[in-house]
Design a protein around this motif. Structure first.
Motif, short mmCIF file in Angstrom:
data_model
loop_
_atom_site.label_atom_id
_atom_site.label_comp_id
_atom_site.label_asym_id
_atom_site.label_seq_id
_atom_site.Cartn_x
_atom_site.Cartn_y
_atom_site.Cartn_z
N GLY A 197 0.81 -1.21 0.00
CA GLY A 197 0.00 0.00 0.00
C GLY A 197 0.85 1.26 0.00
O GLY A 197 0.55 2.22 -0.72
N PHE A 198 1.92 1.26 0.78
CA PHE A 198 2.81 2.41 0.81
C PHE A 198 3.49 2.60 -0.54
O PHE A 198 3.60 3.72 -1.04
N ALA A 199 3.94 1.50 -1.15
CA ALA A 199 4.60 1.59 -2.45
C ALA A 199 3.65 2.11 -3.52
O ALA A 199 4.03 2.93 -4.35
N VAL A 200 2.40 1.64 -3.50
CA VAL A 200 1.42 2.09 -4.50
C VAL A 200 1.13 3.57 -4.31
O VAL A 200 1.05 4.32 -5.28
N LYS A 201 1.00 4.01 -3.06
CA LYS A 201 0.74 5.43 -2.82
C LYS A 201 1.93 6.28 -3.27
O LYS A 201 1.75 7.34 -3.88
N ALA A 202 3.14 5.82 -3.01
CA ALA A 202 4.33 6.55 -3.44
C ALA A 202 4.39 6.60 -4.96
O ALA A 202 4.75 7.65 -5.54
N LEU A 203 4.04 5.52 -5.63
CA LEU A 203 4.05 5.52 -7.10
C LEU A 203 2.99 6.45 -7.67
O LEU A 203 3.20 7.08 -8.71
N TRP A 204 1.85 6.56 -7.00
CA TRP A 204 0.83 7.51 -7.45
C TRP A 204 1.34 8.94 -7.37
O TRP A 204 1.14 9.74 -8.27
N TRP A 205 2.00 9.28 -6.24
CA TRP A 205 2.56 10.63 -6.10
C TRP A 205 3.62 10.89 -7.15
O TRP A 205 3.69 11.97 -7.73
N LEU A 206 4.46 9.89 -7.42
CA LEU A 206 5.48 10.04 -8.45
C LEU A 206 4.84 10.25 -9.82
O LEU A 206 5.28 11.09 -10.60
N ALA A 207 3.77 9.51 -10.12
CA ALA A 207 3.07 9.66 -11.40
C ALA A 207 2.46 11.06 -11.53
O ALA A 207 2.49 11.65 -12.61
N VAL A 208 1.91 11.58 -10.45
CA VAL A 208 1.33 12.93 -10.49
C VAL A 208 2.41 13.97 -10.74
O VAL A 208 2.22 14.90 -11.54
N ILE A 209 3.56 13.83 -10.10
CA ILE A 209 4.66 14.78 -10.29
C ILE A 209 5.17 14.73 -11.72
O ILE A 209 5.40 15.77 -12.37
N VAL A 210 5.33 13.52 -12.27
CA VAL A 210 5.79 13.39 -13.66
C VAL A 210 4.77 13.98 -14.62
O VAL A 210 5.13 14.65 -15.60
N LEU A 211 3.48 13.79 -14.35
CA LEU A 211 2.44 14.36 -15.21
C LEU A 211 2.49 15.89 -15.19
O LEU A 211 2.38 16.53 -16.24
N ILE A 212 2.69 16.47 -14.02
CA ILE A 212 2.77 17.94 -13.91
C ILE A 212 3.97 18.46 -14.69
O ILE A 212 3.87 19.44 -15.43
N VAL A 213 5.12 17.80 -14.54
CA VAL A 213 6.32 18.24 -15.27
C VAL A 213 6.11 18.10 -16.77
O VAL A 213 6.49 18.96 -17.55
N TRP A 214 5.45 17.01 -17.18
CA TRP A 214 5.20 16.79 -18.60
C TRP A 214 4.28 17.87 -19.16
O TRP A 214 4.49 18.38 -20.25
N LEU A 215 3.22 18.21 -18.39
CA LEU A 215 2.30 19.26 -18.85
C LEU A 215 2.96 20.62 -18.88
O LEU A 215 2.69 21.44 -19.76
#
Length: 56
Positions: free
Chosen positions: A18-36
């Protein structure tokens, strides 16, 4: 004693997943923001073409 250890081990594994999945979600959101931001903030190029900040 054995079943208690199995339940505790299962709880530890599920907490870790659960912790790893939550961390990966935050990482995905950060990458999406940088990409946009890459579409909004781009270096100017000559010839009237839009510049790309990535090299694909």
């Amino acid at each position: 004693m054995g079943p208690i250890l199995l339940v505790l081990l299962l709880a530890l594994i599920l907490f870790g997943v659960g912790f790893a999945v939550k961390a990966l979600w935050w990482l995905a959101v950060i990458v999406l923001i940088v990409w946009l931001l890459g579409f909004v903030i781009h270096p100017p190029t000559g010839g009237g073409q839009r510049g790309r900040w990535y090299r694909w």
